[in-house]
Design a protein around this motif. Structure first.
Motif, PDB file in Angstrom:
ATOM      1  N   GLU A  45       0.798  -1.304   0.064  1.00 22.50           N
ATOM      2  CA  GLU A  45      -0.036   0.039   0.112  1.00 22.50           C
ATOM      3  C   GLU A  45       0.818   1.214  -0.034  1.00 22.50           C
ATOM      4  OE1 GLU A  45      -2.886  -0.472  -0.647  1.00 22.50           O
ATOM      5  OE2 GLU A  45      -3.064  -2.616  -0.072  1.00 22.50           O
ATOM      6  N   PRO A  46       0.094   2.197  -0.575  1.00 24.81           N
ATOM      7  CA  PRO A  46       1.327   3.394  -0.571  1.00 24.81           C
ATOM      8  C   PRO A  46       1.137   4.161   0.511  1.00 24.81           C
ATOM      9  CG  PRO A  46      -0.819   3.821  -1.712  1.00 24.81           C
ATOM     10  CD  PRO A  46      -0.974   2.408  -1.439  1.00 24.81           C
ATOM     11  N   ASP A  47       2.102   4.988   0.851  1.00 23.21           N
ATOM     12  CA  ASP A  47       2.421   5.972   1.863  1.00 23.21           C
ATOM     13  C   ASP A  47       1.974   7.175   1.564  1.00 23.21           C
ATOM     14  OD1 ASP A  47       3.107   7.354   4.136  1.00 23.21           O
ATOM     15  OD2 ASP A  47       5.312   6.822   4.040  1.00 23.21           O
ATOM     16  N   ALA A  48       0.889   7.703   2.267  1.00 20.31           N
ATOM     17  CA  ALA A  48       0.111   9.205   1.861  1.00 20.31           C
ATOM     18  C   ALA A  48       1.179  10.375   2.190  1.00 20.31           C
ATOM     19  CB  ALA A  48      -0.997   9.350   2.542  1.00 20.31           C
ATOM     20  N   GLU A  49       1.862  10.396   3.180  1.00 21.49           N
ATOM     21  CA  GLU A  49       2.711  11.206   3.535  1.00 21.49           C
ATOM     22  C   GLU A  49       3.793  11.238   2.688  1.00 21.49           C
ATOM     23  OE1 GLU A  49       2.394  13.724   5.732  1.00 21.49           O
ATOM     24  OE2 GLU A  49       0.435  12.817   6.090  1.00 21.49           O
ATOM     25  N   ARG A  50       4.484  10.186   2.248  1.00 15.52           N
ATOM     26  CA  ARG A  50       5.603  10.154   1.255  1.00 15.52           C
ATOM     27  C   ARG A  50       5.046  10.812  -0.233  1.00 15.52           C
ATOM     28  NH1 ARG A  50       7.284   7.227  -2.976  1.00 15.52           N
ATOM     29  NH2 ARG A  50       9.644   6.961  -3.173  1.00 15.52           N
ATOM     30  N   ALA A  51       3.940  10.379  -0.390  1.00 16.06           N
ATOM     31  CA  ALA A  51       3.558  10.787  -1.970  1.00 16.06           C
ATOM     32  C   ALA A  51       3.299  12.346  -1.719  1.00 16.06           C
ATOM     33  CB  ALA A  51       1.949  10.173  -2.130  1.00 16.06           C
ATOM     34  N   VAL A  52       2.644  12.833  -0.789  1.00 17.14           N
ATOM     35  CA  VAL A  52       2.554  14.457  -0.558  1.00 17.14           C
ATOM     36  C   VAL A  52       3.649  15.006  -0.713  1.00 17.14           C
ATOM     37  CG1 VAL A  52       1.778  16.228   0.705  1.00 17.14           C
ATOM     38  CG2 VAL A  52       0.159  14.272   0.477  1.00 17.14           C
ATOM     39  N   GLY A  53       4.865  14.437  -0.097  1.00 17.43           N
ATOM     40  CA  GLY A  53       6.128  15.048  -0.177  1.00 17.43           C
ATOM     41  C   GLY A  53       6.793  14.918  -1.519  1.00 17.43           C
ATOM     42  N   VAL A  54       6.665  13.963  -2.433  1.00 23.73           N
ATOM     43  CA  VAL A  54       7.330  13.754  -3.706  1.00 23.73           C
ATOM     44  C   VAL A  54       7.059  15.079  -4.277  1.00 23.73           C
ATOM     45  CG1 VAL A  54       7.271  12.549  -5.691  1.00 23.73           C
ATOM     46  CG2 VAL A  54       7.207  11.290  -3.481  1.00 23.73           C
TER      47      VAL A  54
END
Length: 320
Positions: free
Chosen positions: A238-247
């Motif tokens: 499953e994807p990490d939401a915080e990581r996706a926002v920080g990309v």
């Protein structure tokens, strides 16, 4: 009939269709009379009403029943995805649904609602890179056909592809067609043997040559996209939401609080002289659109180049 009544005629036709008692029905009317014109006008209005009904039905919002399932022909596909394909895409916890991180601007399209109806856990976030994050290594940029053509002509798609391939192991461009639209990029007559910089097929070829790791996915409808996402989720975490926002924030993105103000960003990008790259510089220097409007030309030239600064200043201070 001295005064033809379309409703009565339809009742006679229904009775004739369900009963054999009427062997023949004769409809007598004076030729080129006022009564004939009234009847023909009623038939024309009836035909136009059916045509409007067919057109409106093709563009109606898909309703949900009390259980949250789709009450449309696409419900069978969604039910199949939810019961069979999506089950294999779940993680180790059988009770935890598969997660897809969706950019908040994508909720204007029906795909996010269809993903939720199919059993996915939809997590809305403001993403700088991509529209859908299926797992930490895969990002998808969704384009409708008009959006694809506009993004190719403006060069915006090349910047988006560069950002996706820079930050993710796998990047995909999803070209999604409408439900009742023809599943073709160009007509047969529009295909030529020559390479033209203005042709869509040539621009897509240049895009794939420039970014070899970018994959292009073709979907005939949002329903088909749900099935594609379910297949791509199989066997993945499953994807990490915080990581996706920080990309993408390390590339000169604005402060976190500004990322969620999509309206201000869209307004700033609409100003002549502001591009996809330099709008982030303006957003870091000026905290609001009011400060941008009140800035002098010299203040803008300290942030932007002379050419874009002149365009921005002249546009914001031109005489009304």
């Amino acid at each position: 009939m001295f005064a033809p009544d379309a409703a009565f005629i339809r009742q006679v036709e229904m009775y004739r269709a369900h009963s054999d008692r009427l062997q023949q029905v004769y409809f007598l009317v004076y030729d080129n009379s006022l009564e004939e014109q009234r009847y023909l006008s009623a038939m024309r209005r009836e035909r136009e009403a059916f045509e409007r009904l067919i057109g409106d039905k093709a563009t109606l919002v898909v309703p949900l029943d009390e259980r949250g399932t789709m009450a449309s022909p696409g419900s069978r596909l969604l039910q199949t995805v939810a019961n069979r394909t999506l089950r294999s895409a779940r993680n180790t916890d059988a009770m935890e649904p598969a997660t897809v991180i969706v950019d908040v601007r994508e909720f204007r399209a029906p795909l996010a609602s269809l993903l939720h109806a199919a059993g996915f856990r939809v997590v809305p976030r403001t993403l700088d890179v991509g529209d859908y994050v299926l797992h930490d290594g895969l990002v998808v940029e969704r384009k409708s056909l008009p959006d694809l053509i506009g993004s190719l002509r403006s060069g915006r798609l090349f910047n988006q592809a560069a950002a996706m391939t820079r930050h993710y192991t796998s990047a995909a461009l999803l070209v999604e067609f409408e439900v009742n639209a023809s599943f073709s990029l160009q007509t047969i007559n529009g295909l030529t043997d020559t390479i033209s910089p203005s042709a869509i097929s040539s621009q897509l070829s240049m895009l794939t040559l420039t970014f070899p790791r970018l994959r292009i996915l073709w979907s005939s409808s949002p329903y088909e996209t749900v099935s594609i996402f379910a297949e791509l989720k199989q066997g993945q975490g499953e994807p990490d939401a915080e990581r996706a926002v920080g990309v993408g924030q390390d590339d000169g993105a604005v402060e976190r609080d500004s990322l969620y103000n999509a309206a201000s960003v869209a307004l700033l990008q609409a100003v002549p002289g502001v591009t996809l790259k330099n709008y982030q510089i303006l957003a870091r220097q000026f905290r609001s659109m009011r400060e941008v409007c009140e800035a002098s030309r010299s203040d803008l030239e300290m942030v932007l180049d002379a050419g874009p600064a002149k365009q921005v200043y002249e546009f914001l201070h031109q005489a009304s």
